[in-house]
Write an enzyme that holds these catalytic residues in place. Sequence first.
Site, PDB file in Angstrom:
ATOM      1  N   GLY A  51      24.438  38.407  35.672  1.00 21.97           N
ATOM      2  CA  GLY A  51      23.537  37.281  35.444  1.00 21.97           C
ATOM      3  C   GLY A  51      22.948  36.740  36.736  1.00 21.97           C
ATOM      4  CD  GLU A  75      21.062  39.796  33.228  1.00 25.72           C
ATOM      5  OE1 GLU A  75      22.111  39.123  33.241  1.00 25.72           O
ATOM      6  OE2 GLU A  75      20.687  40.450  32.245  1.00 25.72           O
ATOM      7  CD  GLU A  85      25.529  42.584  33.675  1.00 26.72           C
ATOM      8  OE1 GLU A  85      25.371  43.602  34.404  1.00 26.72           O
ATOM      9  OE2 GLU A  85      24.842  41.555  33.805  1.00 26.72           O
ATOM     10  CB  ALA A  94      27.543  35.498  32.468  1.00 26.12           C
TER      11      ALA A  94
HETATM   12  N1  3HC Z   1      33.047  34.844  35.950  1.00 24.69           N
HETATM   13  C1  3HC Z   1      34.160  34.088  36.061  1.00 24.69           C
HETATM   14  N2  3HC Z   1      35.001  34.162  37.119  1.00 24.69           N
HETATM   15  C2  3HC Z   1      34.681  35.019  38.088  1.00 24.69           C
HETATM   16  C3  3HC Z   1      33.540  35.825  38.029  1.00 24.69           C
HETATM   17  C4  3HC Z   1      32.690  35.705  36.904  1.00 24.69           C
HETATM   18  N3  3HC Z   1      31.565  36.421  36.794  1.00 24.69           N
HETATM   19  N4  3HC Z   1      33.505  36.584  39.137  1.00 24.69           N
HETATM   20  C5  3HC Z   1      34.583  36.259  39.864  1.00 24.69           C
HETATM   21  N5  3HC Z   1      35.297  35.307  39.230  1.00 24.69           N
HETATM   22  C6  3HC Z   1      36.516  34.629  39.704  1.00 24.69           C
HETATM   23  C7  3HC Z   1      37.715  35.556  39.746  1.00 24.69           C
HETATM   24  O1  3HC Z   1      38.375  35.579  38.506  1.00 24.69           O
HETATM   25  C8  3HC Z   1      38.548  34.919  40.815  1.00 24.69           C
HETATM   26  O2  3HC Z   1      39.187  33.809  40.240  1.00 24.69           O
HETATM   27  P1  3HC Z   1      40.622  33.333  40.755  1.00 24.69           P
HETATM   28  O3  3HC Z   1      40.479  33.080  42.216  1.00 24.69           O
HETATM   29  O4  3HC Z   1      40.889  32.140  39.936  1.00 24.69           O
HETATM   30  O5  3HC Z   1      41.542  34.485  40.458  1.00 24.69           O
HETATM   31  C9  3HC Z   1      37.517  34.382  41.787  1.00 24.69           C
HETATM   32  O6  3HC Z   1      36.304  34.286  41.053  1.00 24.69           O
HETATM   33  C10 3HC Z   1      37.282  35.256  42.985  1.00 24.69           C
HETATM   34  O7  3HC Z   1      36.994  36.577  42.532  1.00 24.69           O
HETATM   35  P2  3HC Z   1      37.457  37.845  43.347  1.00 24.69           P
HETATM   36  O8  3HC Z   1      38.907  37.728  43.644  1.00 24.69           O
HETATM   37  O9  3HC Z   1      36.991  39.024  42.601  1.00 24.69           O
HETATM   38  O10 3HC Z   1      36.663  37.631  44.694  1.00 24.69           O
HETATM   39  P3  3HC Z   1      36.069  38.722  45.683  1.00 24.69           P
HETATM   40  O11 3HC Z   1      35.543  37.996  46.832  1.00 24.69           O
HETATM   41  O12 3HC Z   1      37.070  39.809  45.909  1.00 24.69           O
HETATM   42  O13 3HC Z   1      34.851  39.383  44.886  1.00 24.69           O
HETATM   43  C11 3HC Z   1      32.864  39.399  43.522  1.00 24.69           C
HETATM   44  C12 3HC Z   1      33.714  38.632  44.575  1.00 24.69           C
HETATM   45  C13 3HC Z   1      32.318  40.667  44.148  1.00 24.69           C
HETATM   46  C14 3HC Z   1      31.735  38.494  43.107  1.00 24.69           C
HETATM   47  C15 3HC Z   1      33.772  39.751  42.340  1.00 24.69           C
HETATM   48  O14 3HC Z   1      34.431  38.592  41.918  1.00 24.69           O
HETATM   49  C16 3HC Z   1      33.066  40.328  41.151  1.00 24.69           C
HETATM   50  O15 3HC Z   1      32.745  41.494  41.137  1.00 24.69           O
HETATM   51  N6  3HC Z   1      32.844  39.478  40.126  1.00 24.69           N
HETATM   52  C17 3HC Z   1      32.373  39.900  38.829  1.00 24.69           C
HETATM   53  C18 3HC Z   1      30.936  40.335  38.839  1.00 24.69           C
HETATM   54  C19 3HC Z   1      30.508  40.668  37.433  1.00 24.69           C
HETATM   55  O16 3HC Z   1      31.090  41.482  36.759  1.00 24.69           O
HETATM   56  N7  3HC Z   1      29.422  40.027  37.011  1.00 24.69           N
HETATM   57  C20 3HC Z   1      28.871  40.276  35.721  1.00 24.69           C
HETATM   58  C21 3HC Z   1      29.371  39.258  34.773  1.00 24.69           C
HETATM   59  S1  3HC Z   1      28.819  39.558  33.133  1.00 24.69           S
HETATM   60  C22 3HC Z   1      27.228  38.971  33.117  1.00 24.69           C
HETATM   61  O17 3HC Z   1      26.742  38.478  34.092  1.00 24.69           O
HETATM   62  C23 3HC Z   1      26.547  39.087  31.807  1.00 24.69           C
HETATM   63  C24 3HC Z   1      25.107  38.739  31.898  1.00 24.69           C
HETATM   64  O18 3HC Z   1      24.348  39.925  31.926  1.00 24.69           O
HETATM   65  C25 3HC Z   1      24.686  37.945  30.697  1.00 24.69           C
END
Ligand code: 3HC
Length: 744
Positions: free
Chosen positions: A152, A155, A175, A113
């Site tokens: 997500g 998911e 998450e 998400a």
């Molecule tokens: N939402 C919004 N922005 C995100 C994002 C997300 N889920 N994941 C990454 N970004 C953004 C970062 O803020 C960053 O932005 P910026 O360049 O403007 O600073 C850009 O994407 C690149 O991110 P990284 O620097 O972390 O890039 P990497 O290549 O090092 O890593 C990744 C990539 C492994 C995908 C890492 O970004 C990551 O772990 N992301 C988060 C994953 C996460 O926690 N997902 C769960 C979200 S909650 C959810 O899904 C709820 C659902 O169950 C309803």
Amino acid sequence: MVLPRGSSGSGGALRGRSRRGLRLDKDWSGAFLLGPKSTGPMAPAKQGYAPMETVRLARHGEVAIATIDNPPVNALGQALRTDLARTIAEAGADPAVSAIVIAATGRAFIAGADIGEFGKPPVPPLLPDLIDAIESCPKPVVAAIQGAALGGGLEVALACHGRVASAAAVLGLPEIKLGLIPGAGGTQRLPRLIGAAKAFPMILSGEPVAAGKALELGIVDEVTAGDVVAAAVAYARALAAKGAPARLRDRTDRLTAADREAFEVLAADATKKSGDMPNAMALIEAVRAAHSLPFTEGLAKERALFTALVADPRSKALRHVFFAEREIARIPGIGSEVKPRLVSRAAVIGAGTMGGGIAMSFANAGIPVTLIEQQQAQVDNGMNRIAAIYEMSVTRGSLTPQKRDERLALITPAVGLAAAAEADIVIEAAFEEMSVKQQIFSELDAVAKPGAILASNTSYLDIPTIAAATTRPQDVLGMHFFSPANVMKLLEVVRPDGVADDAVVTAVALGRRLGKVPVVVGNGFGFVGNRMLEARTRATERLLVAGALPHEVDTALTGFGFKMGPCAMADLAGNDIGWRSRKSRGKTAAVADAICEAGWFGQKTGRGYFLYPEGARTGQRDPEVEALIGRISQEQGVTRRSFTTEEILSRLLDPMVNEGARILEEGIAARPGDIDVIWLNGYNWPAWRGGPMHWADTVGLDVIARRLEAQAAETGDRSLEPAPLLRKLAAEGKGFADLKAKAA
Ligand code: 3HC
């Protein structure tokens, strides 16, 4: 087929505008698909394709391929949700399509998400609705997972009827690390796919698994070393040939009594270990619902738990940290066109604890490093210490003997600064004394190769004064590691006026290679972390004199979430360090000085603020120290009084926030989030409190300012008066986060 992103129309059936919230004519449906005579393997649509912002459509025979392209990581923001929902609706309804593949470009399949949307009013289509539409599609939908499928993103993949992953893909539900639980079916579908006993620990850890492991667990159906989209198309065809797709929501074969029993054992264990984590407890409830409730009710329960957690201040703090840790990569005034210099060999000057730790960081990252001392005996001692640390890791099983040998082989001991001649970067970790540093840097100037970065690991000293000992100030900066340097993540990259941009970028890039969290800070006494730490140390001293006892101060802070209080921390680091530093600056601290004068330097002498009998690592109250503190209060004419935990916290932390505000005013830190990242990674600030500046925002800057005014009036210490920036933000009813938004 790819139409330019955001192109406004492509003729044919597209009459309305295709972007978010805009109208499309009814006859658009299916027009993007090719007829059966398509020529190439991913033949483009010839007519009528309505371009979307984040999804490109192509066709492979009767299989529709929706390729997500929503940089940087394909997060499921509103635009992508809209485009995906439209893709599924249209392709699902098109008689020429028998199956759909969801693929993606870039390093992530879908990173989850859009975290930035959390806490804002939800805008449809909501993720659970999109996921429901995918699973309910009458035609098989297959995920072609080429990169990270997280949160997500996984998911979405679980809602698909098949999952094919490339060998490089990773899959996970992280998450929990954001203080949440999966909120779009992950807690209901994953247990149905692999059983709750396997799903629960995976979601609880938040750690992604590699494709091979995902295959082993049964999360994906196939892993390919070849073209993942082609493999997914073949898989989709095979599914289509079998008729109506099977949906995970209908599966119960994994939800056996034995699985429930095994899950309950794990849940009991997690309750013992993580009972204070609301999301861990919510996760147990949600996964239990997969067993005890019908699918839709389980889904509703998960959603309710997820929604409550999104509003929890602990999750808000963790989300703040997520973005702050990424924002530090943006260095004010330096664009992405500035590239780092090549670093293939390093030198570290000083083989003490710090220098040794820094050398180990290089070796651990596979970078050859020369460890330099003035005398053979010193460098031998340093190498022995390093060997002993690696040996400990081998004994513990965290390092193989082969890796130990490889790492040791990367460290070359040497005597004399001439050995730094080959290094692309030299890090000085010698005695913390300006004249010593200047001598070293002037000698380095003579031997280091042109363009080598010359960095000082100083904790407090003025970098330009050190740089002035060289003829190349453009190459001189600070790289402030934290002890133990081979373990601690934080790296303050100190950027003095006059240093070249590419030198700063090199230090940051190198920091990342070393596995550190590099934060660029300005030059100034104690930079960011230690300067704020000193504010807390002074606050501790004031509290002790005013009436609190060491264990009360420490307990307040550990209760707040720190692993250690300031007194135990001083005892661990050695009280003599601060004593020496105070003396060199003509400063005094009655209690801390008296403790050192008694020879109680902390753990290493068996007593400090606390007693450490027989090498104990946890201190006990020391009646002698408490009596000594009482005497000091008396000498200062202070009538001791008791403090509540709240008061202690306010007196310890408010002055730190005040110092943080001054640091921002002076431009020593670029953003409040940078300060938070520093305190989280270098000083053990609890992540779920978001860092000192985020915490201050949650308390309210008006409250902090009022409390500081009261403390300043009570103690007569003008340094406690609110910094102008703090006062201004408080008066405007704003927080530090507003400052960040303005700067962006
Ligand atoms: N939402 C919004 N922005 C995100 C994002 C997300 N889920 N994941 C990454 N970004 C953004 C970062 O803020 C960053 O932005 P910026 O360049 O403007 O600073 C850009 O994407 C690149 O991110 P990284 O620097 O972390 O890039 P990497 O290549 O090092 O890593 C990744 C990539 C492994 C995908 C890492 O970004 C990551 O772990 N992301 C988060 C994953 C996460 O926690 N997902 C769960 C979200 S909650 C959810 O899904 C709820 C659902 O169950 C309803």
